[in-house]
Design an enzyme around this catalytic site. Structure first.
Site, PDB file in Angstrom:
ATOM      1  N   CYS A  26      -3.752   7.892   3.879  1.00 54.66           N
ATOM      2  CA  CYS A  26      -3.441   7.442   2.517  1.00 54.66           C
ATOM      3  C   CYS A  26      -4.655   7.599   1.608  1.00 54.66           C
ATOM      4  O   CYS A  26      -4.526   7.694   0.393  1.00 54.66           O
ATOM      5  CB  CYS A  26      -2.995   5.992   2.556  1.00 54.66           C
ATOM      6  SG  CYS A  26      -4.111   4.960   3.500  1.00 54.66           S
ATOM      7  N   GLU A  60       0.890  -1.170   0.000  1.00 55.59           N
ATOM      8  CA  GLU A  60       0.000   0.000   0.000  1.00 55.59           C
ATOM      9  C   GLU A  60       0.921   1.210   0.000  1.00 55.59           C
ATOM     10  O   GLU A  60       1.629   1.437   0.971  1.00 55.59           O
ATOM     11  CB  GLU A  60      -0.867   0.020   1.268  1.00 55.59           C
ATOM     12  CG  GLU A  60      -1.676  -1.234   1.520  1.00 55.59           C
ATOM     13  CD  GLU A  60      -2.904  -1.331   0.648  1.00 55.59           C
ATOM     14  OE1 GLU A  60      -3.270  -0.327   0.019  1.00 55.59           O
ATOM     15  OE2 GLU A  60      -3.503  -2.417   0.596  1.00 55.59           O
TER      16      GLU A  60
HETATM   17  P1  NAP Z   1       8.497   4.943   4.548  1.00 51.74           P
HETATM   18  O1  NAP Z   1       9.671   5.798   4.809  1.00 51.74           O
HETATM   19  O2  NAP Z   1       8.478   4.145   3.315  1.00 51.74           O
HETATM   20  O3  NAP Z   1       8.318   4.044   5.841  1.00 51.74           O
HETATM   21  C1  NAP Z   1       7.330   3.065   5.956  1.00 51.74           C
HETATM   22  C2  NAP Z   1       7.840   1.907   6.785  1.00 51.74           C
HETATM   23  O4  NAP Z   1       8.941   1.279   6.126  1.00 51.74           O
HETATM   24  C3  NAP Z   1       8.364   2.309   8.157  1.00 51.74           C
HETATM   25  O5  NAP Z   1       8.028   1.301   9.078  1.00 51.74           O
HETATM   26  C4  NAP Z   1       9.854   2.381   7.939  1.00 51.74           C
HETATM   27  O6  NAP Z   1      10.584   2.213   9.112  1.00 51.74           O
HETATM   28  C5  NAP Z   1      10.054   1.219   7.000  1.00 51.74           C
HETATM   29  N1  NAP Z   1      11.270   1.282   6.199  1.00 51.74           N
HETATM   30  C6  NAP Z   1      11.998   2.369   5.861  1.00 51.74           C
HETATM   31  N2  NAP Z   1      13.014   2.000   5.069  1.00 51.74           N
HETATM   32  C7  NAP Z   1      12.947   0.664   4.920  1.00 51.74           C
HETATM   33  C8  NAP Z   1      13.731  -0.299   4.213  1.00 51.74           C
HETATM   34  N3  NAP Z   1      14.801   0.054   3.496  1.00 51.74           N
HETATM   35  N4  NAP Z   1      13.369  -1.596   4.279  1.00 51.74           N
HETATM   36  C9  NAP Z   1      12.273  -1.972   4.985  1.00 51.74           C
HETATM   37  N5  NAP Z   1      11.512  -1.100   5.666  1.00 51.74           N
HETATM   38  C10 NAP Z   1      11.831   0.201   5.636  1.00 51.74           C
HETATM   39  O7  NAP Z   1       7.168   5.764   4.485  1.00 51.74           O
HETATM   40  P2  NAP Z   1       6.794   7.087   5.254  1.00 51.74           P
HETATM   41  O8  NAP Z   1       7.336   8.227   4.474  1.00 51.74           O
HETATM   42  O9  NAP Z   1       7.106   6.960   6.672  1.00 51.74           O
HETATM   43  O10 NAP Z   1       5.215   7.002   5.078  1.00 51.74           O
HETATM   44  C11 NAP Z   1       4.464   7.926   4.353  1.00 51.74           C
HETATM   45  C12 NAP Z   1       3.982   7.344   3.082  1.00 51.74           C
HETATM   46  O11 NAP Z   1       3.194   6.190   3.315  1.00 51.74           O
HETATM   47  C13 NAP Z   1       3.092   8.295   2.326  1.00 51.74           C
HETATM   48  O12 NAP Z   1       3.670   8.531   1.088  1.00 51.74           O
HETATM   49  C14 NAP Z   1       1.765   7.574   2.171  1.00 51.74           C
HETATM   50  O13 NAP Z   1       1.205   7.705   0.901  1.00 51.74           O
HETATM   51  C15 NAP Z   1       2.096   6.160   2.423  1.00 51.74           C
HETATM   52  N6  NAP Z   1       0.972   5.503   3.070  1.00 51.74           N
HETATM   53  C16 NAP Z   1       0.183   4.672   2.341  1.00 51.74           C
HETATM   54  C17 NAP Z   1      -0.867   4.026   2.925  1.00 51.74           C
HETATM   55  C18 NAP Z   1      -1.770   3.099   2.148  1.00 51.74           C
HETATM   56  O14 NAP Z   1      -2.549   2.351   2.751  1.00 51.74           O
HETATM   57  N7  NAP Z   1      -1.710   3.088   0.844  1.00 51.74           N
HETATM   58  C19 NAP Z   1      -1.112   4.200   4.274  1.00 51.74           C
HETATM   59  C20 NAP Z   1      -0.298   5.050   4.987  1.00 51.74           C
HETATM   60  C21 NAP Z   1       0.748   5.687   4.369  1.00 51.74           C
HETATM   61  P3  NAP Z   1      11.141   3.496   9.915  1.00 51.74           P
HETATM   62  O15 NAP Z   1       9.955   4.274  10.337  1.00 51.74           O
HETATM   63  O16 NAP Z   1      11.877   2.893  11.042  1.00 51.74           O
HETATM   64  O17 NAP Z   1      12.008   4.251   8.942  1.00 51.74           O
END
Ligand code: NAP
Length: 518
Positions: free
Chosen positions: A296, A257
């Site tokens: 999201c 997602e």
């Molecule tokens: P993110 O940086 O991609 O982080 C999401 C998760 O992935 C966190 O638990 C993060 O851990 C982990 N993570 C980071 N780097 C990783 C890696 N290399 N390998 C494995 N896991 C890793 O996302 P964000 O910026 O925090 O979240 C915002 C985004 O999420 C927005 O763009 C939004 O559109 C999207 N979102 C989508 C939905 C949906 O249902 N479609 C829902 C909510 C949010 P850490 O926090 O420890 O870095």
């Protein structure tokens, strides 16, 4: 130094061996707790979940696991006040926004408890009727669904620390699959606390539920072919996950997602002030401000007929102007903060990029913060941007600003509007506003191929519709293309991800004998 939250793996609470990462209050800037996953024996953690937790869960029947979910929901309900306090402190949410996360989580667990109870005293499920494979009816193929013999790893986003865990864990546990959750670091406290309460209550068998707070390092490396992985977060991290050997080489089933440029579409033929018009305006203003736009599913693009552009701009702006922004502890505040300085910087950067190419109709910077220091608090007022050049302003269809920001977009006619909605390249949800049932029905089907959910708001459902951005456990959540290509929820459809489908080809007597081990 603040408390270091423990991880729960291999059936026991374990502290990381590093200094930890501080979780902050995004409004006051205070350090709340720390998380750390350094030095955990991840091999043992994954093996324990897979073997001990998986075996115990699979030994139960669906109805028994549904009963466990009911107990989980009761534990969460009993500790609800603590979750509200943590959410206010760590996510900067007003009560109504906390409810979306916390009460949404409890409602989802209860829903799966009810759905699961109806599956009865079985260990596996049928997928359709048996079919004969040739002329002789004695030899047939029966499709069965059995729980996958691995674990479910959830890597979650920061915006739903409660619901994000339970909307996935409820169908996983009901399916008989153990869960390891790694919450996003910034807001991990609430997830960790909920797991702690459920573990302390002794509801689930050992190994059924684990939590790892801190770095994701080493998690994907531990995944094996029968495990499944659910990721919610940014498209960039999603791309890394898709390329990871666990997915690319070991065929770990993955659900993603990611970003989504959801739209709200006012159909042609609705006058300013009409019921459909008012419903759109209300929903847009609500969606922009709930959870400070960190949903999201939030509306990012508002598609309206050219002639309606000024009226919608004025009406939405008037509503936004009334939104009080600031410290969620102050009862006068309707919209709290973003979750972190990093998110604040990201929203400001996105606003600057969009603001450079399109007009600003309502400027969030006009909102003075209530009871919050602008130098410290991660608060930002709601901003409505706008463009009459829907085709030329390509950034509007490409850039998701994950905050209280939406863009009003003028369209020429309905085919143009539908094409613009699809320019999101696959979205979680589009909502349609109008009063002509046939036109709404046709537009719904036209958008079904590019959206996971189409939410139709007509005057007859003004009071009963569930909201553009609310993800209901009965309905599908996920979307094609940019939205990640995933599917979650949708009632019992959610169980598919955690089951393996197999065809058993055998004589009728063997197929019938399978019922002796239901
Ligand atoms: P993110 O940086 O991609 O982080 C999401 C998760 O992935 C966190 O638990 C993060 O851990 C982990 N993570 C980071 N780097 C990783 C890696 N290399 N390998 C494995 N896991 C890793 O996302 P964000 O910026 O925090 O979240 C915002 C985004 O999420 C927005 O763009 C939004 O559109 C999207 N979102 C989508 C939905 C949906 O249902 N479609 C829902 C909510 C949010 P850490 O926090 O420890 O870095």
């Amino acid at each position: 130094m603040s408390e270091l939250l423990c991880n729960f793996v291999a059936g026991r609470w374990q502290a990381g061996s590093g200094p930890g990462t501080a979780l902050l209050d995004p409004v006051l800037g205070d350090e709340l707790v720390r998380v750390d996953a350094t030095g955990l024996d991840l091999d043992a953690a994954f093996a324990f979940a897979r073997e001990t937790g998986g075996a115990a869960l699979r030994a139960l029947r669906y109805a028994q696991r549904a009963a466990l979910l009911e107990q989980v929901a009761a534990v969460l309900q009993a500790n609800r006040d603590a979750y509200y306090a943590i959410s206010t402190a760590n996510s900067g949410t007003v009560k109504a926004d906390t409810a979306v996360d916390v009460d949404g989580a409890i409602y989802t667990v209860n829903t799966f408890a009810r759905l699961g109870g109806a599956l009865g005293e079985r260990h596996w499920l049928d997928d359709g009727d048996a079919v004969r494979l040739g002329k002789d009816p004695a030899f047939q193929s029966r499709h069965v669904m059995v729980p996958t013999e691995g674990l479910a790893l959830f890597i979650n986003a920061f915006n739903f620390p409660a619901w994000g865990l339970w909307e996935k864990a409820a169908p996983a546990l009901l399916s008989g699959v153990p869960v390891i959750v790694k919450p996003a670091t910034a807001t991990a406290w609430l997830t960790q606390r909920m797991v702690r309460d459920v573990v302390d209550a002794g509801v689930l068998p050992p190994g059924a539920l684990s939590v790892i707070c801190g770095s994701s390092a080493g998690l994907l490396e531990r995944l094996q072919p029968f495990d499944v992985l659910s990721f919610t977060g940014s498209a960039e991290t999603a791309a890394l996950i898709r390329r990871h050997a666990a997915v690319a080489e070991r065929s770990v089933r993955v659900n993603i997602e990611a970003d989504s440029l959801n739209s709200a579409l006012l159909l042609p033929g609705e006058a300013p002030g009409s019921e459909a018009f008012e419903l759109l305006v209300k929903e847009v203003a609500r969606e922009m401000t709930v959870k400070s736009g960190q949903k999201c599913t939030a509306i990012r693009r508002v598609l309206v007929p050219e002639a309606m552009y000024p009226a919608v701009a004025e009406a939405v702006s008037a509503r936004l102007a009334k939104t009080t922004v600031g410290n969620p502890r102050n009862d006068a505040v309707r919209m709290g903060s973003l979750v972190s300085r990093a998110q604040l910087a990201s929203v400001r950067e996105g606003l600057a990029r969009l603001g450079a190419v399109i007009e600003t109709l309502h400027d969030g910077a006009r909102h003075a913060l209530v009871d919050a220091d602008p130098a410290v608090a991660c608060c930002v007022g709601p901003t409505l941007l706008g463009t009459r050049d829907a085709d030329g302003a390509s950034l509007v269809h490409d850039l998701e600003v994950f905050g209280p920001v939406a863009t009003l977009v003028a369209y020429r006619d309905l085919p143009h509007a539908l094409a613009l909605a699809r320019r999101g390249q696959g979205s979680l949800v589009a909502s349609l506003y109008g009063s002509d049932a046939a036109a709404l029905a046709h537009a719904s089907l036209a958008l079904a191929g590019s959206h996971g959910r189409v939410h139709v708001v007509s005057p007859d459902v003004a009071a009963s519709h569930s909201g553009h951005g609310n993800v209901m456990p009965q309905s599908l959540h996920g979307g094609p293309g940019r939205a990640g290509g995933g599917e979650e929820l949708g009632g019992l459809r959610a169980l598919n991800f955690y089951h393996r489908r197999a065809a058993v080809q055998a004589g009728s007597n063997v197929l019938a004998a399978m019922e002796t081990r239901p």
